[in-house]
Design a protein around this motif. Structure first.
Motif, PDB file in Angstrom:
ATOM      1  N   ASP B 208       0.869  -1.170   0.000  1.00  0.00           N
ATOM      2  CA  ASP B 208       0.000   0.000   0.000  1.00  0.00           C
ATOM      3  C   ASP B 208       0.906   1.220   0.000  1.00  0.00           C
ATOM      4  O   ASP B 208       1.648   1.453   0.955  1.00  0.00           O
ATOM      5  CB  ASP B 208      -0.864  -0.042   1.267  1.00  0.00           C
ATOM      6  N   VAL B 210       0.446   4.258   0.358  1.00  0.00           N
ATOM      7  CA  VAL B 210       0.177   5.356   1.288  1.00  0.00           C
ATOM      8  C   VAL B 210       0.578   4.985   2.711  1.00  0.00           C
ATOM      9  O   VAL B 210       1.188   5.780   3.419  1.00  0.00           O
ATOM     10  CB  VAL B 210      -1.309   5.771   1.229  1.00  0.00           C
ATOM     11  N   THR B 211       0.267   3.773   3.129  1.00  0.00           N
ATOM     12  CA  THR B 211       0.564   3.384   4.510  1.00  0.00           C
ATOM     13  C   THR B 211       1.793   2.491   4.617  1.00  0.00           C
ATOM     14  O   THR B 211       2.282   2.252   5.717  1.00  0.00           O
ATOM     15  CB  THR B 211      -0.605   2.611   5.123  1.00  0.00           C
ATOM     16  N   ASP B 548       5.083   4.905   5.600  1.00  0.00           N
ATOM     17  CA  ASP B 548       4.168   5.877   4.988  1.00  0.00           C
ATOM     18  C   ASP B 548       4.520   6.045   3.517  1.00  0.00           C
ATOM     19  O   ASP B 548       5.275   5.251   2.966  1.00  0.00           O
ATOM     20  CB  ASP B 548       4.168   7.200   5.755  1.00  0.00           C
ATOM     21  N   LEU B 549       3.941   7.078   2.924  1.00  0.00           N
ATOM     22  CA  LEU B 549       4.197   7.302   1.513  1.00  0.00           C
ATOM     23  C   LEU B 549       5.662   7.683   1.329  1.00  0.00           C
ATOM     24  O   LEU B 549       6.108   8.691   1.867  1.00  0.00           O
ATOM     25  CB  LEU B 549       3.266   8.416   1.014  1.00  0.00           C
ATOM     26  N   ASN B 550       6.407   6.884   0.598  1.00  0.00           N
ATOM     27  CA  ASN B 550       7.832   7.113   0.430  1.00  0.00           C
ATOM     28  C   ASN B 550       8.213   6.879  -1.027  1.00  0.00           C
ATOM     29  O   ASN B 550       8.478   5.765  -1.461  1.00  0.00           O
ATOM     30  CB  ASN B 550       8.614   6.175   1.370  1.00  0.00           C
ATOM     31  N   GLN B 551       8.230   7.975  -1.779  1.00  0.00           N
ATOM     32  CA  GLN B 551       8.452   7.839  -3.221  1.00  0.00           C
ATOM     33  C   GLN B 551       9.866   7.373  -3.542  1.00  0.00           C
ATOM     34  O   GLN B 551      10.089   6.721  -4.560  1.00  0.00           O
ATOM     35  CB  GLN B 551       8.123   9.164  -3.918  1.00  0.00           C
TER      36      GLN B 551
END
Lengths: 265, 637, 219
Positions: B208, B210-211, B548-551
């Motif tokens: 996921d 986002v999470t 978390d969100l980690n591009q």
């Protein structure tokens, strides 16, 4: 050139967030706006800091992923241009640039400049389609479509679903987005059967998702990277009036069918 | 091992029909008992999900974008081919089949291509019924244009945004099934592994985005519709997020990777402007209808284009290919551009560019009619380069654009792993060594709307529903492996960014495994890639964590797979000892520099099997037999 | 029909219809008022009041429209604010206008004015507390001239009519848009026509107190 950036940083949905100043140098006029942010991010990562999270994908102005408000204008100063197609030659040495995420109740912030636009998906689920079973379509040329109608449909269908219209609207309304889909299908003979249901359900869901209503400020048209026109909204209103007497008008809407369980993921 | 594509025997015209008759069916009431996972929701994935949902299967879809409508199919400009023969210029299913096999330089499977050509007509019907606003003439009939060197007008188009409109059509059909409760969709979810139970594909692992949660998903079958791998070159016309991860991890689980060396380099893209360049932008090929390609005759001629007299210009395509001229096929035009730039005659910054000049057309037709035809493209060009192409010639240069190779599939689009189906650009099947213009959209939709619904039922009917159980330890193990992989990446804490490594890999691939390849260059690449990979695992820097969100973390995972995949691709290019389509080996050319195919030794599909770690993979061959169209030299002189 | 009132497009259509009817009323009202320049105001008033049922029908329907208009204006404004809870640090308006962004405030000014105006002129006239003119009719004209003698009254009218001007400038074209009557070609025409109507109405109404104030028209 050198630029002073003020960029919205927000760790997550519950974080209050703030504008943070970044001073950049060695920005070339040939860079795209996102390449400028890439440069800033590379610097941040090398310094062991978290880079600025922003949405982007195709970088050729068609996927609708990029979403930044630049100096108060969604997608920035150049008309009919997405952020990814905006180039730094639109700015001058020493400029101050404010970069903020899309703002609307229906677009909660995920992180930094990234927002959750799944509300637009649910508006589409409400009727943004023509029901046809795979394989049972008649020959394509058996449905004749006046060229003007096909062109209107195409103009409306150009929407890339970026949500700039919502970001620009003082009411956070998704009317231009919704109207574009309604207009596309209302212009085509294939779209007539479900036309009344479509306009009623899409507008109901739009409200249900927390979008505001259209009070005709026309900011949406001014920022739309594809130049969609507010005459589509007039068309939606007309389609709505046509649906007045129909049993399709829902008595109340509970949001039952929407893919809520897992909105953005 | 000799692979069998399992194409039905008998006359090609009726193969698919007869095959469908033999495939097993599933009773409508039983279909909801079967769960199908579809990974990737571009043209192939969305159309597959829509149709499978409509049939009553329980479908679950995943995409890394924030909406299926943003899949990179959206960016296709030109159009979609179909053998409708609406223009009455002698087109037919057979001719489209013939052109596609020939265009693919006789390296595709005849049976698949014929089926594709036959289904092309259904696609147009389906899309029109869905409300796709194809161009119409004044009488209300569909309009066609000719495209990519075809001798008939068979391309249907919706302005310059055909891919977008077809994708939105498939997306809307999928949304309808989401509303009906047959499809459950997950956006911002990246597939990181595939789960096999007793050798059959029965689930996937996703992150996921986002999470950061790593999730397990069980199903009765898995469809990969995850697109191509052109981003192995770092700079390509693909979207930034396009990656090989899903396909590569399936490969690591045993799926064969076929013909990875077949890549298409598109001739008309906007050249690189600097080191910061993050992607390349394609300009529609239609520009070559009215633009003339040239470079200065003299090396290092820095005069502005307008000051170079005609006699000092080399219109090299017109000179070398008088019959097709500026409309020569993509691979030939691209290679010629590279040649003149290698000679030091390129134009623009860095000398990597050639002129596409509209001055003659403006003089002949007037600026207004040029504007009418190409106005939006000229606008786009000006937005990116700041140059006015009415006043000075455009600069163009080739860029990686599409990949014909992909996971190996049989006639049923099933990989060698039972239950794992591969659709669209992610599979290898229909385009051979070179794809013709306007046929990628056709393939994605044919696979999704019309082929998979039939063939997957056959597998499901045999395998039975509900075999996969999330409690099976295989799921926990696969999830653990993914967690370990992520932890390993986060633990490196070196100095260089994922992007840095990706760019370095792209440079190696472009220089040594790009438009033209030689044994020497490929061997150099095979030395450089592992070196770079080693540095990657020692010196990578990914800030933040997994929660978390980690591009940066997303990017790093994809680059890790590209680093492995690049080696496979190079190995394939080295083993294919001939020139064919997009694969040009310098050792195999005529004195005029034309590609020389070797049908004696190389008329096969090379399907690679993973052997663990960085062991040399094992190659399996699927022989290609041409019963209907006799292989001939592809000549565009 | 209940759902029509609940749908946000339905609500906008109600705003448009009520707004346009009130504009029509204003036009009729202005035409009537213009008789003050020809000295025929008292005659006009008498004729009008001879049609008692019509006057009441008009009063009740105007009141209903007005209340609907106000109710939905407040409702929509609150909902729209809620749909945009956070603004931008730097904000820039491209197409929206001062008039379009301040409809609720110009509307409020007009609403307060209507109450004042009714108390100021209509209630006295209707309650029969007006003296009679030389022909034995209620001397509305005299009452008006007398009512507009103070400078403060003129200022109140000036400010309120400015509010009305802004409200109608946006209101007319917005109504046509909400009713789906403004196509791509028609929209600019409607926009301009709306501004002209708004100017004519406001200038017409404003002329009366101003001219009385400067003393051109006398009782």
């Amino acid at each position: 050139m050198k630029l002073i950036l003020f960029i919205w940083r927000q760790q997550g949905a519950d974080d209050p967030g703030k504008l943070v100043r970044y001073d950049t140098s060695e920005i070339s006029a040939e860079m795209s706006f996102l390449e400028m942010l890439d440069v800033v991010n590379e610097g941040l990562v090398k310094d062991g800091k978290e880079p600025i999270a922003f949405d982007h994908d195709c970088r050729e102005g068609i996927c609708g992923t990029c979403s930044q408000v630049i100096n108060g204008v969604p997608h920035g100063p150049q008309e009919r241009t997405t952020v990814c197609q905006l180039h730094m030659r639109q700015f001058k040495d020493g400029d101050k640039i404010y970069i903020e995420p899309w703002r609307a109740r229906a677009f909660p912030i995920v992180k930094d400049l990234i927002v959750d636009r799944s509300s637009l998906e649910r508006v589409m689920q409400a009727g943004g389609y023509i029901s046809v079973h795979t394989g049972c379509a008649p020959d394509a040329n058996s449905i004749l479509i006046r060229r003007e109608d096909a062109e209107t449909a195409m103009d409306a269908a150009e929407c890339i679903g970026c949500g700039a219209c919502v970001a620009a609207c003082p009411n956070g309304s998704a009317m231009l987005f919704t109207a574009a889909k309604v207009t596309q299908f209302a212009s085509l003979p294939q779209g007539q059967t479900e036309a009344k249901h479509r306009v009623c359900m899409m507008t109901e869901v739009m409200k249900h998702e927390g979008f505001g209503s259209c009070t005709n400020h026309y900011e949406c048209q001014a920022v739309c990277p594809k130049g969609l026109k507010t005459s589509f909204i007039a068309r939606l209103n007309r389609e709505f009036l046509k649906a007045l007497d129909s049993p399709e008008m829902p008595e109340s809407f509970s949001g039952g069918f929407l893919n809520r369980g897992n909105p953005s993921r | 091992m000799i692979l069998d594509g399992r194409a039905p025997i008998g006359p090609i015209e009726t193969q698919w029909e007869r095959h469908c008759r033999d495939l097993k069916l599933i009773n409508p009431a039983n279909r909801r008992k079967y769960k199908i996972i579809v990974v990737g929701t571009g043209l192939a994935g969305a159309s597959a999900a829509a149709t499978l949902g409509e049939l009553g299967y329980n479908v679950e879809t995943f995409c890394y974008q924030d909406s299926p409508r943003r899949a990179h199919s959206v960016a296709a400009q030109g159009g979609i081919n179909a053998a409708k023969n609406y223009t009455g210029d002698g087109d037919s299913v057979y001719r489209l089949f013939h052109d596609t096999v020939k265009g693919g330089d006789f390296r595709s499977r005849e049976a698949n291509v014929y089926r594709l050509a036959a289904l092309s007509n259904n696609i147009i019907d389906q899309c029109v019924a869905q409300g796709v606003p194809f161009a119409r003439d004044y009488a209300g009939y569909l309009e066609n244009r000719s495209f990519g060197g075809a001798q008939v007008s068979r391309t249907f188009f919706a302005k310059g945004q055909t891919g977008q409109q077809l994708l939105l059509g498939a997306y809307s059909a999928m949304l309808r099934q989401i509303r009906a409760g047959n499809v459950r969709h997950h956006s911002r979810a990246e597939m990181l592994d595939i789960v096999l139970l007793e050798g059959e594909a029965k689930g996937i692992i996703t992150r996921d985005m986002v999470t950061g949660e790593i999730r397990t998903h069980a199903a009765d079958a898995v469809c990969l519709c995850t697109g191509g791998y052109a981003n192995v070159y770092y700079l390509s016309t693909n979207a930034m997020g396009c990656n090989v991860t899903a396909a590569y991890r399936a490969y690591k689980k045993g799926a064969y990777f076929a013909n990875p060396c077949y890549t298409q380099i598109h001739p008309t893209c906007i050249p690189v402007s600097g080191d910061y360049q993050s992607k390349l932008t394609l300009m529609s090929e239609s520009l070559r209808n009215d633009g003339r390609v040239w470079v200065p005759i003299k090396k290092g001629d820095n005069r502005p284009a307008g000051e170079i007299p005609v006699v000092e210009r080399d219109y090299y395509l017109e000179r070398k290919y008088p019959a097709f001229g500026n409309l020569a096929p993509r691979d030939i035009s691209s290679r010629s551009a590279k040649e003149v730039c290698d000679e030091g005659r390129g134009v623009g910054p860095g000398g990597r560019g050639v002129y596409l000049d509209f001055a003659d057309s403006v003089r002949r037709l007037g600026e207004n009619s040029v504007r009418q035809k190409y106005g939006n493209l000229f606008e786009m060009y000006e937005r990116i380069t700041g140059e006015n192409a009415y006043a000075q010639p455009m600069r163009i240069y080739p860029a990686p654009h599409y990949t014909m190779g992909g996971l190996w599939v049989d006639y049923n689009l099933q990989s060698n792993i039972p239950g794992l189906f591969v659709l669209g650009e992610a599979n290898f099947s229909d385009h051979g060594a070179n794809r013709l213009g306007a046929s990628a959209l056709m393939q994605g939709l044919a696979d999704g709307y019309f082929i998979i619904p039939h063939t997957i039922a056959n597998y499901l009917a045999v395998s039975g529903p509900g075999k996969a159980d999330l409690d099976n330890p295989e799921f926990a193990k696969a999830r653990e492996d993914v967690n370990t992989f992520i932890a390993k990446i986060l633990a490196i804490q070196g100095r260089r960014t994922a992007n840095d490594f990706h760019a370095a890999l792209g440079k190696i691939m472009w220089e040594h495994v790009g438009m033209s390849r030689s044994e020497k260059s490929l061997k150099t690449a095979l030395r450089l890639i592992p070196e770079l990979r080693e540095q990657f695992w020692e010196d990578l820097k990914v800030p933040g964590g997994n929660a978390d969100l980690n591009q940066e973390l997303e990017k790093a995972g994809r680059v890790a797979d590209f680093l492995d995949f690049a080696e496979l691709m190079t190995r394939d290019a080295l083993s294919r000892d001939e020139s064919c389509g997009g694969h040009f080996r310098e050792e195999h050319q005529t004195v005029e520099g034309e590609a020389v195919r070797d049908d004696e030794t190389s008329s096969h599909v090379s399907a690679w099997e993973f052997r663990g770690g960085h062991e040399i993979p094992e190659m399996h061959k699927e022989p290609l037999v041409f019963e209907n169209i006799k292989p001939a030299v592809r000549s565009y002189k | 029909m209940r759902s029509f009132f609940k749908n946000l497009v339905g609500q906008k259509i109600l705003m448009a219809v009520s707004g346009l009817f009130m504009t029509l009323f204003l036009t009729a009202h202005l035409l009537g008022n213009m008789t003050i320049y020809t000295g025929g105001l008292n005659a006009y008033a008498e004729q009008l009041h001879a049609l008692v049922p019509l006057v009441w029908i008009s009063r009740i329907s105007m009141l209903t429209l007005l209340l609907l208009h106000i109710y939905f204006a407040i409702k929509l404004t609150l909902e729209n604010r809620d749909a945009k809870p956070v603004g931008y640090a730097v904000s820039k308006n491209i197409r929206s206008t001062f008039a379009s962004r301040n409809m609720i405030w110009s509307g409020l000014a007009v609403a307060i004015f209507i109450i004042y105006h009714l108390l100021h002129l209509t209630v006295p006239a209707a309650s029969g507390s007006v003296s009679l003119d030389s022909m034995g009719r209620p001397d509305i004209s005299g009452m008006v001239v007398e009512g507009f003698q103070g400078g403060l009254v003129a200022v109140i009218y000036l400010v309120s009519l400015l509010g009305l001007l802004l409200h109608i400038i946006h209101g007319i074209q917005s109504s046509f848009q909400s009713l789906g009557l403004s196509g791509e070609d028609a929209a600019p025409v409607i926009h301009r026509a709306g501004i002209i109507v708004a100017l004519v109405l406001s200038a017409g109404f404003l002329s009366i107190p101003l001219i009385i104030f400067v003393g051109i028209v006398k009782g």
